[in-house]
Design an enzyme around this catalytic site. Sequence first.
Site, short mmCIF file in Angstrom:
data_model
loop_
_atom_site.label_atom_id
_atom_site.label_comp_id
_atom_site.label_asym_id
_atom_site.label_seq_id
_atom_site.Cartn_x
_atom_site.Cartn_y
_atom_site.Cartn_z
N TYR A 70 0.85 -1.20 0.00
CA TYR A 70 0.00 0.00 0.00
C TYR A 70 0.89 1.24 0.00
O TYR A 70 1.41 1.66 1.02
CB TYR A 70 -0.95 0.01 1.20
N PRO A 216 -15.61 -3.88 2.00
CA PRO A 216 -16.85 -4.20 2.71
C PRO A 216 -18.01 -3.24 2.44
O PRO A 216 -19.16 -3.57 2.69
CB PRO A 216 -16.44 -4.11 4.18
N LEU A 217 -17.69 -2.03 1.93
CA LEU A 217 -18.75 -1.02 1.80
C LEU A 217 -19.53 -1.13 0.50
O LEU A 217 -20.57 -0.49 0.35
CB LEU A 217 -18.14 0.39 1.91
N GLY A 220 -23.34 -2.10 -4.64
CA GLY A 220 -23.82 -2.18 -6.02
C GLY A 220 -25.19 -1.58 -6.19
O GLY A 220 -25.55 -0.58 -5.55
N1 LIG Z 1 -6.53 -8.52 0.77
C1 LIG Z 1 -6.73 -7.81 -0.31
O1 LIG Z 1 -6.43 -8.22 -1.44
C2 LIG Z 1 -7.33 -6.44 -0.17
C3 LIG Z 1 -7.78 -5.74 -1.32
C4 LIG Z 1 -8.35 -4.47 -1.14
C5 LIG Z 1 -8.47 -3.94 0.14
N2 LIG Z 1 -8.00 -4.64 1.23
C6 LIG Z 1 -8.14 -4.11 2.61
O2 LIG Z 1 -9.49 -3.85 2.85
C7 LIG Z 1 -9.68 -2.50 3.26
C8 LIG Z 1 -11.01 -1.99 2.77
O3 LIG Z 1 -11.15 -2.22 1.38
P1 LIG Z 1 -11.39 -1.05 0.32
O4 LIG Z 1 -10.69 0.16 0.74
O5 LIG Z 1 -11.10 -1.63 -1.01
O6 LIG Z 1 -12.95 -0.87 0.35
P2 LIG Z 1 -14.01 -0.15 1.31
O7 LIG Z 1 -13.47 0.06 2.66
O8 LIG Z 1 -15.27 -0.91 1.15
O9 LIG Z 1 -14.25 1.25 0.56
C9 LIG Z 1 -13.32 2.27 0.61
C10 LIG Z 1 -13.89 3.43 -0.20
O10 LIG Z 1 -15.08 3.91 0.41
C11 LIG Z 1 -14.95 5.29 0.73
N3 LIG Z 1 -15.59 5.44 2.06
C12 LIG Z 1 -15.20 4.94 3.25
N4 LIG Z 1 -16.08 5.25 4.22
C13 LIG Z 1 -17.06 5.99 3.62
C14 LIG Z 1 -18.24 6.62 4.09
N5 LIG Z 1 -18.60 6.52 5.37
N6 LIG Z 1 -19.00 7.29 3.20
C15 LIG Z 1 -18.64 7.37 1.89
N7 LIG Z 1 -17.53 6.80 1.39
C16 LIG Z 1 -16.74 6.11 2.25
C17 LIG Z 1 -13.49 5.58 0.73
O11 LIG Z 1 -13.22 6.88 0.27
P3 LIG Z 1 -12.76 8.08 1.24
O12 LIG Z 1 -11.30 7.88 1.50
O13 LIG Z 1 -13.07 9.29 0.43
O14 LIG Z 1 -13.58 7.98 2.47
C18 LIG Z 1 -12.94 4.58 -0.27
O15 LIG Z 1 -13.02 5.09 -1.58
C19 LIG Z 1 -8.47 -1.77 2.67
O16 LIG Z 1 -8.16 -0.58 3.38
C20 LIG Z 1 -7.38 -2.81 2.84
O17 LIG Z 1 -6.89 -2.78 4.18
C21 LIG Z 1 -7.45 -5.88 1.07
#
Ligand SMILES: NC(=O)c1ccc[n+]([C@@H]2O[C@H](COP(=O)([O-])OP(=O)(O)OC[C@H]3O[C@@H](n4cnc5c(N)ncnc54)[C@H](OP(=O)(O)O)[C@@H]3O)[C@@H](O)[C@H]2O)c1
Length: 289
Positions: A70, A216-217, A220
Amino acid sequence: MAPQTTALTDESTGTLTLGGELEVRRLGFGAMQITGDGIWGPPEDHDESIATLRRAVDLGINLIDTADSYGPDISEELIAEALHPYPEDLVIATKGGLTRTGPGQWPRDARPEHLREACEGSLRRLRVDRIDLYQLHSPDPKVPIEESVGTLKELQEEGKVRLIGVSNVSTAELETAREIVSVVSVQNRFNLEDRASEDVLARCEELGLAFIPWYPLAAGALADPGGPVSEIAEVHGATAPEIALAWLLARSEVMLPIPGTSSVEHLEDDIAAAEIELSDDELAQLNAG
Ligand SMILES: NC(=O)c1ccc[n+]([C@@H]2O[C@H](COP(=O)([O-])OP(=O)(O)OC[C@H]3O[C@@H](n4cnc5c(N)ncnc54)[C@H](OP(=O)(O)O)[C@@H]3O)[C@@H](O)[C@H]2O)c1
């Protein structure tokens, strides 16, 4: 004035004990989004990223997920800058097995020599002698998973890693990994829109392993105006991301979502999800998809 965010408690999230050793609340923080665009380079707003990490811990989060890839390096460096020396109950989970060749590019490399180098780098950047939870970021098709996981086992025997997890695995890959080492967690993509890992989740439930859903967020089309997520959000005076998290938390006792954000405001929103109790009818609507 915006309402005060209620800090997480063991009761509001429930807890999980990783590997029978490390107890954490079932809502963690994903530290991927605190880097630059395309998860590449430093964040646009360094101070906000630092503030977000500190606020996460102040609000009761005690598991932070990151990876050497990252940034690369940046997420781990920011975690240390914001939080070192770490609170005693904070579990930092990092990963190795991917490399970076540019924004949005993530070639796999889970060869033993790369994993060793990655782990040493994470130890240095996080400023720890031992990593709490070290996860194989993804199996590498060019390397037998036995070799990759075998290297994590060696790192554990050498005292560099406390607990071991795997990520982006099938049930078969999980079983192969478990033949080699004690696996305490699985991190796969799982959300309202993408439930392809139901079988892996079910296996984690049988085994009592933490299931850490990434992305997780995402909801769709369910979050479209008039869709179930928007309607349920309105009833609860909540946002769609909060409902997505509340659904995950209710979905399984081994579920440990790690929403990620680079803003304190969104973090507080995400944390508020722990206070939402979905009714049986609402859960049934969301489960139906
Ligand atoms: N193991 C793997 O291959 C893998 C792959 C991907 C991710 N991950 C891990 O999983 C974590 C979460 O995954 P992710 O970041 O892909 O997806 P996510 O947490 O579902 O979504 C993140 C996105 O949602 C926005 N967001 C967050 N809270 C919000 C809210 N309350 N209202 C509106 N928008 C919001 C964020 O933008 P803003 O910054 O503008 O809030 C960001 O664009 C990552 O940080 C990482 O640690 C692991």
